[in-house]
Design an enzyme around this catalytic site. Sequence first.
Site, short mmCIF file in Angstrom:
data_model
loop_
_atom_site.label_atom_id
_atom_site.label_comp_id
_atom_site.label_asym_id
_atom_site.label_seq_id
_atom_site.Cartn_x
_atom_site.Cartn_y
_atom_site.Cartn_z
N GLU A 1 -0.27 70.94 41.16
CA GLU A 1 0.83 71.13 42.12
C GLU A 1 2.19 70.90 41.46
O GLU A 1 3.14 71.64 41.71
CB GLU A 1 0.64 70.19 43.31
CG GLU A 1 1.56 70.49 44.48
CD GLU A 1 2.92 69.81 44.39
OE1 GLU A 1 3.84 70.23 45.11
OE2 GLU A 1 3.07 68.87 43.58
N ASP B 1 -2.69 65.63 40.16
CA ASP B 1 -1.80 65.76 39.00
C ASP B 1 -0.46 65.11 39.32
O ASP B 1 -0.09 64.95 40.50
CB ASP B 1 -1.63 67.23 38.61
CG ASP B 1 -0.79 68.01 39.62
OD1 ASP B 1 -1.18 68.03 40.81
OD2 ASP B 1 0.25 68.59 39.23
#
Length: 468
Positions: free
Chosen positions: A171, A107
């Site tokens: 994250e 991500d």
Amino acid sequence: MEQAPHVPATDRADRAEHTALAATVAALQPRAKRELAELVAFKSVADPAQFPRSECEAAARWVVQALEAEGFRDVAALDTPDGTQSVYGLLPGPADAPTVLLYAHYDVQPPLDEDAWISPPFELTDRGGRWYGRGAADCKGGLIMHLTALRALKEHGGVPVNVKVIVEGSEEQGTGGLERYAEAHPELLAADAIVIGDAGNFRVGLPTVTATLRGMTLLRVSVDTLEGNLHSGQFGGAAPDALAALIRMLDSLRTEDGSTAVEGLASDAVWEGLQYAEEDFRKDAKVLDGVELIGSGTVADRIWVRPAVTVLGIDCPPVIGATPSVQASARALVSLRVPPGVAAGEANRLLTEHLRAAAPWGARVAVEQIGEGQPFRADTGSPAYEAMRSAMRVAYDGQEMATAGQGGSIPLCNTLSSLYPEAEILLIGLSEPEAQIHAVNESVSPEELEKLSLTEALFLTSYAAGKG
């Protein structure tokens, strides 16, 4: 006639092996670039309010297929409690070999102002000797680093350790999905050593491990003073302005020199070790001429071991289209970086109490925590660090490993440290200052990608030998 110095046969063999491994890593770079371009193309921002969830799901499928193609077993896209997916796989090594967990995340941060990018943020672009694109360094490049190291080893006798790979899907949002999943399945990520590929060298060409991380708490603070907006001519001067109240509250979080000032939170820690020259920091941070740095102490003190508050956003009327009104409500998103040695929950409590106490005029205040990550401090005297020191020295042509801190957070680190207290945790990666992670025009140095891929391959070899 002067004779050449005698070089032991074992040393000559090691040098030949290292040279051959380096050549293989170099030959893998075109593939690394091609695959990084494929990964960067996914708009994998783990916030469905900004980008479709399908972008993250597609990136997760890419990772699953990449691990399966490399012979990983038990490959799965794990549905984590925050609604995102983290990808796991196991590559078995020799019997009785140690287990090493390799971490990255797919991500990314949103691209911010896409018009400010010189090239499209989700299109890997080669420019000026660097590869530009959102996630190129943070942290899709970290996954490519892991894959390249493993591929090189497979061409030179095989991977000498058991390898677990975990690639996180949220994250950057700090929503804690993987941490909670790991806590519920503690056997899944158990390892002897853990390499977090989400940090970076202090400078391009200076091999660096990150020994400390600041934690983080993320708050949304809302202020209400009126039932609705009022005409500023008719009511201004007596009616309490929610936006003005919020501004006063936020201003209370800093002293005159810009140091963070949260009541009850110490801000005087001192960093011992590698220092960050002010002139270098000004250049890296692109501080405008004539503008002062904020805070006190050394730069390393300020960004690695002291708290730092940042107002990330404010909900208020934009200048264009604003009406002459006293604002009834206002909101802000406030981030507090938490220094090592302070629990994120305690920092959150202190920040919440500070904001409530700073509210003027009896304004109503609501505070909601929307993200948290614990700070981290590594044991740099462990055998894994010695193996990494040796690997970096070889990969960087004799340059000795430096140890630095990092102001950012990797929430999973403390979870792993708590679950596996005997595991050795190392932080390396591609996010050196020129990478401009989280900003527009993020990029990665292909030279660093190559050298760190070689570093990781050498580390796995050295670590296996030391554990044998």
